[in-house]
Design a protein around this motif. Structure first.
Motif, PDB file in Angstrom:
ATOM      1  N   ALA A  75       0.832  -1.066  -0.054  1.00 55.20           N
ATOM      2  CA  ALA A  75       0.106   0.150   0.121  1.00 55.20           C
ATOM      3  C   ALA A  75       0.714   1.372  -0.100  1.00 55.20           C
ATOM      4  N   ALA A  76       1.970   1.228   0.881  1.00 56.91           N
ATOM      5  CA  ALA A  76       2.772   2.624   0.851  1.00 56.91           C
ATOM      6  C   ALA A  76       3.446   2.802  -0.334  1.00 56.91           C
ATOM      7  N   GLU A  77       3.585   1.797  -1.332  1.00 60.23           N
ATOM      8  CA  GLU A  77       4.143   2.323  -2.666  1.00 60.23           C
ATOM      9  C   GLU A  77       3.096   2.386  -3.738  1.00 60.23           C
ATOM     10  N   VAL A  78       1.902   2.483  -3.496  1.00 60.68           N
ATOM     11  CA  VAL A  78       0.820   2.804  -4.457  1.00 60.68           C
ATOM     12  C   VAL A  78       0.846   4.394  -4.529  1.00 60.68           C
ATOM     13  N   PRO A  79       1.034   5.039  -5.455  1.00 63.73           N
ATOM     14  CA  PRO A  79       1.099   6.562  -5.529  1.00 63.73           C
ATOM     15  C   PRO A  79      -0.347   6.999  -5.607  1.00 63.73           C
ATOM     16  N   SER A  80      -0.485   7.994  -4.641  1.00 64.46           N
ATOM     17  CA  SER A  80      -2.033   8.861  -4.734  1.00 64.46           C
ATOM     18  C   SER A  80      -1.819  10.227  -4.459  1.00 64.46           C
ATOM     19  N   PHE A  81      -2.951  10.967  -4.858  1.00 62.93           N
ATOM     20  CA  PHE A  81      -3.000  12.186  -4.894  1.00 62.93           C
ATOM     21  C   PHE A  81      -4.129  12.781  -4.339  1.00 62.93           C
ATOM     22  N   THR A  82      -4.298  13.812  -3.668  1.00 63.46           N
ATOM     23  CA  THR A  82      -5.556  14.605  -3.147  1.00 63.46           C
ATOM     24  C   THR A  82      -5.585  16.035  -3.600  1.00 63.46           C
ATOM     25  N   TYR A  83      -6.538  16.342  -4.692  1.00 65.30           N
ATOM     26  CA  TYR A  83      -6.613  17.478  -5.258  1.00 65.30           C
ATOM     27  C   TYR A  83      -7.168  18.572  -4.121  1.00 65.30           C
ATOM     28  N   SER A  84      -6.639  19.794  -4.525  1.00 65.37           N
ATOM     29  CA  SER A  84      -7.375  20.994  -3.913  1.00 65.37           C
ATOM     30  C   SER A  84      -8.630  20.938  -3.463  1.00 65.37           C
ATOM     31  N   VAL A 128      -2.452  13.607 -13.810  1.00 65.28           N
ATOM     32  CA  VAL A 128      -1.965  15.007 -13.821  1.00 65.28           C
ATOM     33  C   VAL A 128      -2.668  15.536 -12.630  1.00 65.28           C
ATOM     34  N   THR A 129      -1.637  16.325 -11.654  1.00 64.01           N
ATOM     35  CA  THR A 129      -2.059  16.972 -10.581  1.00 64.01           C
ATOM     36  C   THR A 129      -2.409  18.245 -10.646  1.00 64.01           C
ATOM     37  N   ASP A 130      -2.834  18.979  -9.849  1.00 65.32           N
ATOM     38  CA  ASP A 130      -3.264  20.570  -9.712  1.00 65.32           C
ATOM     39  C   ASP A 130      -2.062  21.369 -10.430  1.00 65.32           C
ATOM     40  N   ASN A 131      -0.643  20.957  -9.929  1.00 61.92           N
ATOM     41  CA  ASN A 131       0.443  21.652 -10.394  1.00 61.92           C
ATOM     42  C   ASN A 131       1.000  21.280 -11.951  1.00 61.92           C
ATOM     43  N   ASN A 132       0.097  20.366 -12.504  1.00 60.54           N
ATOM     44  CA  ASN A 132       0.761  19.714 -13.869  1.00 60.54           C
ATOM     45  C   ASN A 132       1.689  18.944 -13.613  1.00 60.54           C
ATOM     46  N   GLU A 133       1.965  18.256 -12.409  1.00 65.89           N
ATOM     47  CA  GLU A 133       3.077  17.083 -12.314  1.00 65.89           C
ATOM     48  C   GLU A 133       2.175  16.125 -12.804  1.00 65.89           C
ATOM     49  N   ILE A 134       3.143  15.030 -13.383  1.00 67.68           N
ATOM     50  CA  ILE A 134       2.328  13.578 -13.536  1.00 67.68           C
ATOM     51  C   ILE A 134       2.854  12.784 -12.685  1.00 67.68           C
ATOM     52  N   ILE A 135       1.897  11.879 -12.147  1.00 69.20           N
ATOM     53  CA  ILE A 135       2.201  10.720 -11.218  1.00 69.20           C
ATOM     54  C   ILE A 135       1.951   9.468 -12.018  1.00 69.20           C
ATOM     55  N   ILE A 136       2.897   8.605 -12.032  1.00 70.17           N
ATOM     56  CA  ILE A 136       2.952   7.358 -12.697  1.00 70.17           C
ATOM     57  C   ILE A 136       2.645   6.163 -11.852  1.00 70.17           C
ATOM     58  N   GLY A 137       1.546   5.524 -12.186  1.00 66.46           N
ATOM     59  CA  GLY A 137       1.242   4.416 -11.425  1.00 66.46           C
ATOM     60  C   GLY A 137       2.141   3.264 -11.146  1.00 66.46           C
ATOM     61  N   CYS A 138       1.990   2.665 -10.081  1.00 67.38           N
ATOM     62  CA  CYS A 138       2.876   1.422  -9.595  1.00 67.38           C
ATOM     63  C   CYS A 138       3.193   0.393 -10.270  1.00 67.38           C
ATOM     64  N   VAL A 139       2.282  -0.041 -11.199  1.00 67.10           N
ATOM     65  CA  VAL A 139       2.283  -1.191 -12.156  1.00 67.10           C
ATOM     66  C   VAL A 139       3.039  -0.781 -13.689  1.00 67.10           C
ATOM     67  N   LYS A 140       3.881  -1.238 -13.807  1.00 65.53           N
ATOM     68  CA  LYS A 140       4.503  -0.856 -15.281  1.00 65.53           C
ATOM     69  C   LYS A 140       4.769  -1.882 -16.118  1.00 65.53           C
ATOM     70  N   ASP A 141       5.038  -1.543 -17.326  1.00 69.05           N
ATOM     71  CA  ASP A 141       5.505  -2.436 -18.700  1.00 69.05           C
ATOM     72  C   ASP A 141       4.320  -3.614 -18.901  1.00 69.05           C
ATOM     73  N   ILE A 142       3.142  -3.200 -18.837  1.00 69.56           N
ATOM     74  CA  ILE A 142       2.197  -4.020 -19.208  1.00 69.56           C
ATOM     75  C   ILE A 142       1.613  -3.539 -20.547  1.00 69.56           C
ATOM     76  N   PHE A 143       1.517  -4.662 -21.812  1.00 71.53           N
ATOM     77  CA  PHE A 143       1.388  -4.532 -22.974  1.00 71.53           C
ATOM     78  C   PHE A 143      -0.002  -3.713 -23.338  1.00 71.53           C
ATOM     79  N   THR A 144      -1.029  -3.926 -22.616  1.00 71.62           N
ATOM     80  CA  THR A 144      -2.282  -3.261 -23.081  1.00 71.62           C
ATOM     81  C   THR A 144      -2.280  -1.742 -22.237  1.00 71.62           C
ATOM     82  N   GLU A 145      -1.007  -1.164 -21.866  1.00 72.55           N
ATOM     83  CA  GLU A 145      -0.776   0.079 -21.370  1.00 72.55           C
ATOM     84  C   GLU A 145      -1.845   0.536 -20.577  1.00 72.55           C
ATOM     85  N   PRO A 146      -2.598  -0.459 -19.612  1.00 73.73           N
ATOM     86  CA  PRO A 146      -3.755   0.004 -18.793  1.00 73.73           C
ATOM     87  C   PRO A 146      -3.682   1.216 -17.935  1.00 73.73           C
TER      88      PRO A 146
END
Length: 288
Positions: A141-150, A163-181
Motif C-alpha cells: 500500500a505504501a508504494e501505491v501513488p496517490s494524490f488529493t486535489y485541492s 496529472v495533478t493540480d500543479n501539472n505534475e505527472i504521477i505514474i502508477g506503480c504497475v509498469k510495463d504492461i502490453f495493454t498500457e492499462p
C-alpha cells in the motif's frame, strides 16, 4: 472547443456467485450479461465481514495466457505458487501477476473474520505474449501513488498516470504492461466531479463500489459497472451528485484477437486450450 465526452452504453449489475473453494463474489465482467471488454476478461468484487464467506479461499489452481490483478481494499491474503514464490497482499496493496505460459498458485486469507474487501481483474495477453515467462509485480500500500486535489478529490494510481493540480505527472506503480492499462481508484465527495483525458483508442469501464456515480446523465449504483462508449472522445467526466462515491476507472488498449477460454486458461484457439490442459495434467506449468 468543448471536449468530446465518453458516455455509458450499458450498465451491468454484478451477479452474486462463488469461486475458489466457495468464496462469495460479485461478478460483473465474465458473465452472460457481459463476457468481456477487450482487453478485460473478468472482474470480481469480494466483500464480506463474515469469515464463512471467504475463509476457504482459493486453493491451488492453474492459469495460462493472461494476467490477474488483485487489489485489496481491506484484509490480508497470502499468495503461493508451485515454484516456491510467496507473498502477502494487505489492505491497499496490489499484485499484478502475468501468468504467461503457466503457473499454479493459491490465494488464501490470513484472517478468520472481519472485513475482507477487494477486486480481481483478468487482463488478456496478446498472442505473442501468451507463452511468456510468468512474473509478479507485488506492490504494498505504501508504494501505491496517490494524490488529493485541492478540492478534496482523492485518487490512487495503480496503473497509468494522473496529472495533478500543479501539472505534475504521477505514474502508477504497475509498469510495463502490453495493454498500457489505466487503473484508478477515485473517491468523490457529494457534488464533486472528476474529469480524465481518456484517449479514444482505450476501451474500458467504471465500476462503482460506494455510493452512486453519474456519467453524462447515466447513474451507476454501487456494485454496478458502466461500459464506456467507443468513440473519438477526449475525456470522461464522472460526478457524485447525491452522495459521496468511490469507483474504479479502468481502461486499456484492445487486442482485437480471437478469445478461446476454458476456466483458468485463455488462449486464441481451441487447439491451444487443449494443449494447455495437457500441459497442466503433465506437470509442465513451471515458473522458470
Amino acid at each position: 472547443m468543448d471536449k468530446v465526452q465518453r458516455t455509458i452504453t450499458k450498465i451491468i449489475q454484478s451477479v452474486n456467485t462463488s469461486d475458489g473453494a466457495g468464496v462469495k463474489l460479485k461478478r460483473s465482467i465474465g458473465t452472460r450479461q457481459l463476457q468481456n471488454i477487450d482487453p478485460f476478461l473478468m472482474l470480481d468484487e469480494f466483500v464480506s465481514d463474515k469469515g464463512s464467506d471467504y475463509i476457504a479461499g482459493f486453493p491451488s489452481h492453474p492459469h495460462r495466457g493472461f494476467e490477474t490483478v488483485t487489489y485489496m481494499l481491506h484484509g490480508k491474503m497470502q499468495h503461493k505458487d508451485n515454484s516456491g514464490n510467496e507473498g502477502i497482499i494487505e489492505s491497499g496493496g496490489v499484485q499484478w501477476m502475468t501468468a504467461g505460459r503457466g503457473i499454479i498458485h493459491s490465494e488464501m486469507p490470513l484472517q478468520e473474520d472481519g472485513l475482507m474487501w477487494g477486486f480481481q481483474l483478468w487482463v488478456n495477453l496478446p498472442s505473442h505474449l501468451k507463452m511468456t515467462k510468468p512474473r509478479y509485480q507485488d506492490i504494498p500500500a505504501a508504494e501505491v501513488p496517490s494524490f488529493t486535489y485541492s478540492n478534496g478529490i482523492h485518487v490512487r494510481v495503480i496503473a497509468g498516470q494522473l496529472v495533478t493540480d500543479n501539472n505534475e505527472i504521477i505514474i502508477g506503480c504497475v509498469k510495463d504492461i502490453f495493454t498500457e492499462p489505466l487503473f484508478l481508484d477515485v473517491a468523490l465527495q457529494k457534488g464533486q466531479e472528476f474529469e480524465y483525458p481518456l484517449p479514444s483508442i482505450m476501451q474500458g469501464f467504471v465500476y462503482c463500489f460506494e455510493g452512486e456515480a453519474e456519467i453524462q446523465g447515466k447513474i451507476i449504483p454501487a456494485h454496478n459497472l458502466g461500459v464506456l462508449s467507443e468513440n473519438s472522445s477526449d475525456a470522461i467526466t464522472i460526478k457524485a451528485k447525491e452522495n459521496n462515491c468511490r469507483f474504479l476507472l479502468i481502461a486499456g488498449k484492445p487486442l482485437k484477437e480471437p478469445i478461446a477460454k476454458h476456466g483458468p486458461f485463455v488462449m486464441n484457439t481451441q487447439e491451444q486450450i487443449h494443449q494447455a490442459i495437457t500441459d497442466y495434467q503433465m506437470g509442465n506449468f513451471k515458473f522458470a
